[in-house]
Scaffold this motif. Sequence first.
Motif, short mmCIF file in Angstrom:
data_model
loop_
_atom_site.label_atom_id
_atom_site.label_comp_id
_atom_site.label_asym_id
_atom_site.label_seq_id
_atom_site.Cartn_x
_atom_site.Cartn_y
_atom_site.Cartn_z
N PHE A 20 0.79 -1.27 0.00
CA PHE A 20 -0.07 0.09 -0.13
C PHE A 20 0.73 1.28 0.12
O PHE A 20 1.81 1.41 0.92
CB PHE A 20 -1.03 0.21 1.36
N ARG A 21 0.53 2.45 -0.94
CA ARG A 21 1.41 3.36 -1.15
C ARG A 21 0.91 4.34 -0.50
O ARG A 21 0.58 5.58 -1.37
CB ARG A 21 1.85 3.41 -2.44
N GLY A 22 0.22 4.71 0.48
CA GLY A 22 -0.29 5.75 1.32
C GLY A 22 -0.26 5.93 2.69
O GLY A 22 0.40 4.85 3.37
N GLU A 23 -0.82 6.97 3.48
CA GLU A 23 -0.34 7.09 4.83
C GLU A 23 -1.71 7.44 5.36
O GLU A 23 -2.13 8.47 5.78
CB GLU A 23 0.52 8.39 4.94
N PRO A 24 -2.63 6.31 5.42
CA PRO A 24 -3.91 6.52 6.11
C PRO A 24 -3.92 7.01 7.48
O PRO A 24 -4.94 7.48 7.91
CB PRO A 24 -4.71 5.18 5.96
N PHE A 25 -3.00 6.65 8.23
CA PHE A 25 -2.93 7.30 9.83
C PHE A 25 -2.02 8.28 9.91
O PHE A 25 -1.99 8.78 11.16
CB PHE A 25 -2.48 6.06 10.45
N LEU A 26 -1.42 9.01 8.81
CA LEU A 26 -0.77 10.19 9.08
C LEU A 26 -1.79 11.53 9.32
O LEU A 26 -2.64 11.64 8.50
CB LEU A 26 0.06 10.76 8.01
N PRO A 27 -1.70 12.12 10.47
CA PRO A 27 -2.45 13.21 10.88
C PRO A 27 -2.58 14.31 9.75
O PRO A 27 -1.20 14.62 9.22
CB PRO A 27 -1.90 13.84 12.20
N GLY A 28 -3.42 14.99 9.22
CA GLY A 28 -3.49 16.00 8.11
C GLY A 28 -3.51 17.29 8.88
O GLY A 28 -3.42 17.66 10.11
N ASN A 29 -3.68 18.57 8.09
CA ASN A 29 -3.57 19.78 8.71
C ASN A 29 -4.68 20.28 9.54
O ASN A 29 -4.66 21.09 10.35
CB ASN A 29 -3.66 20.69 7.49
N ASP A 30 -5.74 19.42 9.41
CA ASP A 30 -6.92 19.57 10.40
C ASP A 30 -6.77 19.11 11.89
O ASP A 30 -7.29 19.88 12.85
CB ASP A 30 -8.14 18.66 9.85
#
Length: 271
Positions: free
Chosen positions: A253-263
């Motif tokens: 998987f090439r994503g970061e689903p658990f990385l906190p965003g700017n929100d």
Amino acid sequence: MVAWIAPGLTTIALCWRLDRRDGVALGFTAHDRDLMIDGLAYRAAPGMLPSSISLSDGFEVDTLDISGALTSDAIRGDDLAAGRWDGARVRLFAIDWTDPASEALPLARGELGGVSLRDGAFTAELAGPTALLEQPVVEYTSPECRAELGDRRCRVDMTSRRRLVSLLEVMDSITYRIDAGAVGNAYGYGRLRWMEGPNAGLTSAILSSDGGWLTLREAPPATAVPGMLVEIGEGCDKSLATCAGRFANAVNFRGEPFLPGNDLLTRYPGA
């Protein structure tokens, strides 16, 4: 420098070769008669000319406009509108028309960008190799997967996930019934490749599937009729849940689903 350009009386002919993504190759020349170069016939096309060529030795992005009337039977307005020429590779060079087998003088190369049509004429921009310098060096983070299903980063084997089917029924321009069923929305976000008819060689994005019904994201350039042969491929919504549960491919998987965003910055106690 090639030898034939040195004499006072030169016999220079401007030529360009276009290679479409579907493998079709065409050659054109500004000379008043056809030329045979490296086994490809370069047709005389006086109505199709490139703009003035300006190249630099720096890292500025070099571009070139190619315009002309739709005088060649090989370049038709409906093909341009359908996007068959988008992304085509172009090589522009000069040749000695008295000896087409002599060494060519390369002038420019690149890929065709967007093509515009107006009053029976077309204009296309040629982006040179330096246009790659405008692309991001590293990828941006995202909760969704940035790989494409089946590519070298995803590594899902698509052999059994693509199949040839026939259209049994055409409900409207984007909704079709095929002679094969699918579990759930297996072909949603997938691709449909037209194998027959006026759309042959083109690809359409599948919005959703339900059993034997497919819904495309947008209508193809030409009307589809029952009996046409198409190739359909499964799709992926690029979520971690689908990657792990349906494809058992979470390791790629090439994503970061658990990385906190700017929100996260706007959160505070009591909000």
